[in-house]
Write an enzyme that holds these catalytic residues in place. Structure first.
Site, PDB file in Angstrom:
ATOM      1  CG  ASP A 184      -2.303   0.626   0.854  1.00 29.51           C
ATOM      2  OD1 ASP A 184      -2.322   1.824   0.527  1.00 29.51           O
ATOM      3  OD2 ASP A 184      -3.328  -0.084   0.898  1.00 29.51           O
ATOM      4  CG  HIS A 254      -4.332   2.256  -2.131  1.00 32.19           C
ATOM      5  ND1 HIS A 254      -4.333   3.109  -1.052  1.00 32.19           N
ATOM      6  CD2 HIS A 254      -5.632   2.117  -2.503  1.00 32.19           C
ATOM      7  CE1 HIS A 254      -5.581   3.463  -0.771  1.00 32.19           C
ATOM      8  NE2 HIS A 254      -6.377   2.886  -1.640  1.00 32.19           N
ATOM      9  CD  GLU A 317     -10.043   3.956  -1.207  1.00 29.42           C
ATOM     10  OE1 GLU A 317     -10.966   4.310  -0.458  1.00 29.42           O
ATOM     11  OE2 GLU A 317      -8.913   3.628  -0.782  1.00 29.42           O
TER      12      GLU A 317
END
Length: 749
Positions: A184, A254, A317
């Site tokens: 991440d 990410h 995302e």
């Protein structure tokens, strides 16, 4: 003699019922026998039969539990047998029969035999003190093939031994999938030998306040990673527990930890630092050949470490901000005949899926992989709600149900005042238990694509493993019964009693867990124009005592009998008492009373349905309680791309010269201070006069409590207009998206 026999039968029957009710997850079918019990005597013998590995595991566990020698032979009073399961819907079918002559386990698969052993071990623990297990027969199977739990080790790192403990906890409750979130923005945790900078640089970040005392902090850096040998060891350990480990390698978003190591894989060239804040970052992988080459190298090494059927590739995302201004990305959109950046993400995912499929693996992605078109063989992990799972199933794709509403274990599980810091939302035990992974929108054929549920443990606010345990328990118990397919939300109290009984096991194992189900609950109610504070608890055998002067409650404090009138600024402290001793923690609630408290409020725009203060709606703005800025679900109203325009009916003309309100500024969560606040007055709710307004500069200095003062007014209606920030500014996470506005408590003085 008949009476003695009858009493003996009652004792036996009640002990069997006791054993039955405390199994977690509850079996599909349990039949209570009336014929004796099996003695847990010294020198037990386990017959391996068709399942030697499970027989050895059982013998080892029994020796530890009973502190006695357990012998492993070809046959014995505890014995195993392999059977065929002819019903495909009965996954991991097993039978467990106990009578005075022995314990018989018949199982269809190796994993089914393991689950039978887990059930037996719970029965042994339950009846250890009595020295025998009551006779009974269980026929059991799992409803879902996928029974998952996730652990994020990127935001905060947990050692390989701690991960093994996590696996131990899953195995006791028959969970069979472990989703290991390995990469991440805040850390890359898996050794990739062909690209060593991924861990040399990407596994460590700057020290922040939350980790300054961590044992993982050294030389101004915080973090860690797993060597490939450590990963092989953890995978082998999980295999013995019948758990499949599914690794997650995030892409295209990410990716900041990876970009810190290899900035040339970005659209801008960097430089980048491994993330130290949470949220959504604009810098993601640029879809160029160098990027795909590195990710393919990563996959080459990952597939050799994990025998799992799946590789999770994230896909969530991923802002398109950089792609929109990147010449390479725009040229690729034209070259590949793509419609927009969303289809470019689909191209990215499909290209990586093709490579992963060629390695004999399938991909899982968060439900954003639906954007721009779903990859041909992808399984969707539906997290933003259940809609992604519905869409996937109707399109013939498999789905795993993990919605934020029921499956996010980083949420508060009790009163935020008495719970450790968590993500600003709430997920109580009963809410987890109520989840049905199969949406009612699906027909029987479509429902077969729902593989099962998964709970997610994101660790932005979880800095050590004891905190992981706390957030996992007891909600893991509810998840296990949902996943096994025997949860009955209508009988939640029965389940809750089994959970409370299981606390004794957690105590023996020194496992940290939340006792939120014992806590006092406070509820603000309005009745006949007055405000009251209502207290309740599940422990009816306890006495609630309280004070209203801010002092701690004692055994001499007032006994709660009815809701407490709130007619002045006060602090109510309350606690459970049993046998003259306090049970649990003190519930503290401050009330700040103003001229607007308890009055009627009308809103021009409705707040977002997810942030309506537990559906108390407008009342929360004038209930005398200030919202907790770490927890937005209970007292705050949240608006996404809308203003708060609230008109307070003061019931009669009153004099005042101040209006005060509370707002939130948490940019990583896309929440911003308003850009302006205005106060109007009116006598008829039709014609309003502006009496004061403040702008950005005053609001920025307010620290979240905005005070507007003006010449004394006398009016019946007060209108407060709080203007949201419109679009999130460039350079911030979520740039260009509507900013969130959170408001609580409109106080008129």
């Amino acid at each position: 003699m008949r009476k003695i026999l009858f009493l003996s039968f009652i004792f036996f029957y009640s002990s069997v019922l006791f054993a039955q009710k405390n199994l977690i997850p509850m079996p599909q079918h349990l039949e209570i026998s009336k014929q004796g019990s099996f003695p847990l005597k010294a020198n037990l013998t386990v017959g391996a039969g068709a399942f030697e590995t499970q027989a050895k595991y059982l013998a080892n566990q029994l020796e530890g539990l009973l502190q006695t020698k357990v012998t492993l032979k070809k046959s014995g009073p505890i014995r195993f047998q392999k059977i065929n399961n002819t019903v495909s819907e009965k996954h991991d079918y097993y039978e467990l029969k106990i009578d005075p002559s022995g314990v018989f386990i018949a199982a269809s698969t190796e994993s089914a035999a393991f689950y039978a052993v887990q059930t037996l071990l719970q029965l042994v623990e339950e009846n250890q003190a009595s020295g025998s297990i009551p006779a009974l027969e269980i026929k059991d199977y799992a409803k879902f093939t996928y029974r998952g739990a996730h652990l994020d080790v990127s935001r905060h790192f947990f050692t390989a031994d701690e991960v093994k403990l996590f696996l131990d906890y899953l195995s006791r409750y028959k969970m069979n999938k472990f989703h290991w979130h390995l990469t991440d923005d805040q850390g890359w945790r898996i050794e990739i030998k062909s690209h060593p900078k991924l861990t040399a640089i990407g596994a460590y970040r700057a020290v922040t306040d939350d980790v300054k005392d961590s044992k993982l902090t050294k030389d101004g850096r915080y973090g860690g990673f797993y060597t490939q040998e450590q990963i092989k060891d953890v995978v082998a350990y999980a295999n013995k527990l019948q758990i499949e480990i599914i690794p997650e390698i995030e892409m295209p978003g990410h990716a900041q930890a990876a970009l810190a190591a290899y900035p040339e894989l970005s659209c801008t060239g960097g430089p980048f630092q491994v993330g130290t804040t949470w949220g959504v970052m604009d810098d993601i992988y640029c879809p160029k050949e160098e990027t795909f080459a590195l990710l393919e190298d990563v996959i080459d090494e990952v597939v050799t470490l994990f025998p799992s059927h799946y590789i999770h590739i994230g896909g969530d995302e991923a802002p398109k901000t950089r792609w929109k201004t990147c010449a390479h990305c725009q040229e690729m959109i034209k070259k590949e005949g793509l419609k927009d950046e969303f289809e470019l993400q689909s191209y990215f995912i499909k290209r990586m899926e093709k490579y992963i499929n060629a390695k004999g693996k399938d991909i899982i992605g968060w439900d954003e992989i639906l954007e721009g078109g779903l990859a041909p063989n992808a399984t969707v992990m539906s997290w933003t709600g259940i809609e992604g799972g519905i869409h996937a199933a109707k399109a013939g794709h498999d789905a795993i149900m993990t919605p934020v509403s029921h499956m996010y274990l980083d949420y508060y599980q009790g009163n935020p005042q008495s719970e450790p810091l968590a993500f600003n939302a709430e997920l109580r035990l009963d809410k987890v238990y109520s989840f049905n992974p199969i949406p009612k929108e699906l027909n029987a054929q479509e429902a077969k694509h729902i593989l099962g549920p998964q709970a997610n443990m994101w660790t932005e606010y979880i800095t050590n493993f004891k905190h992981v345990e706390y957030m996992l328990f007891p909600r893991l118990l509810a998840l296990s019964e949902v996943a096994w397919g025997t949860s009955k939300p209508e009988a939640y109290k029965s389940f809750e009693n089994r959970v409370i009984h299981e606390f004794a096991y957690l105590d023996r194992k020194k496992i940290n867990y939340s006792k939120a189900i014992f806590e006092l609950n406070g509820n603000i109610i309005s009745r006949n124009g007055k405000m009251y504070y209502e207290l309740s608890t599940i422990k009816n055998d306890n006495t609630i005592r309280y004070t209203t002067d801010g002092t701690a409650p004692t055994v001499q404090s007032a006994v709660y009998k009815e809701p407490v009138v709130v007619d002045r600024t006060m602090t109510i402290n309350a606690a459970n008492f049993s046998a003259a001793r306090m049970v649990g923690s003190v519930l503290k609630q401050d009330f700040v009373i103003s001229k607007s408290t308890g009055k009627s409020v009308q809103l021009l725009y409705e707040p977002n349905e997810a942030y309506q203060a537990n559906h108390t709606h407008t009342a929360t703005l004038v209930d005398g309680v200030y919202g907790n800025k770490q927890y937005f679900k209970k007292n705050w109203l949240g608006f996404n791309g809308k203003d708060l325009v609230a008109t307070i009916d003061m019931a009669e003309p009153v004099s005042f010269s101040n209006v005060e309100l509370n707002v939130v500024d948490q940019n990583a969560s896309w929440i911003y201070y308003p850009q302006a606040v205005k106060v109007y007055v009116s006598q008829d709710n039709q014609n309003f006069t502006l009496v004061q307004e403040v702008g950005k500069e005053v609001i920025a200095k307010s620290k979240g409590t905005i005070k507007l003062s003006f010449e004394k007014q006398t009016a019946k209606f007060v209108k407060v207009e709080v203007q949201h920030l419109n679009k999130i500014p460039a350079g911030s996470g979520g740039a260009g998206s509507p900013a969130w506005l959170f408001v609580d408590e409109l106080s008129v003085y």
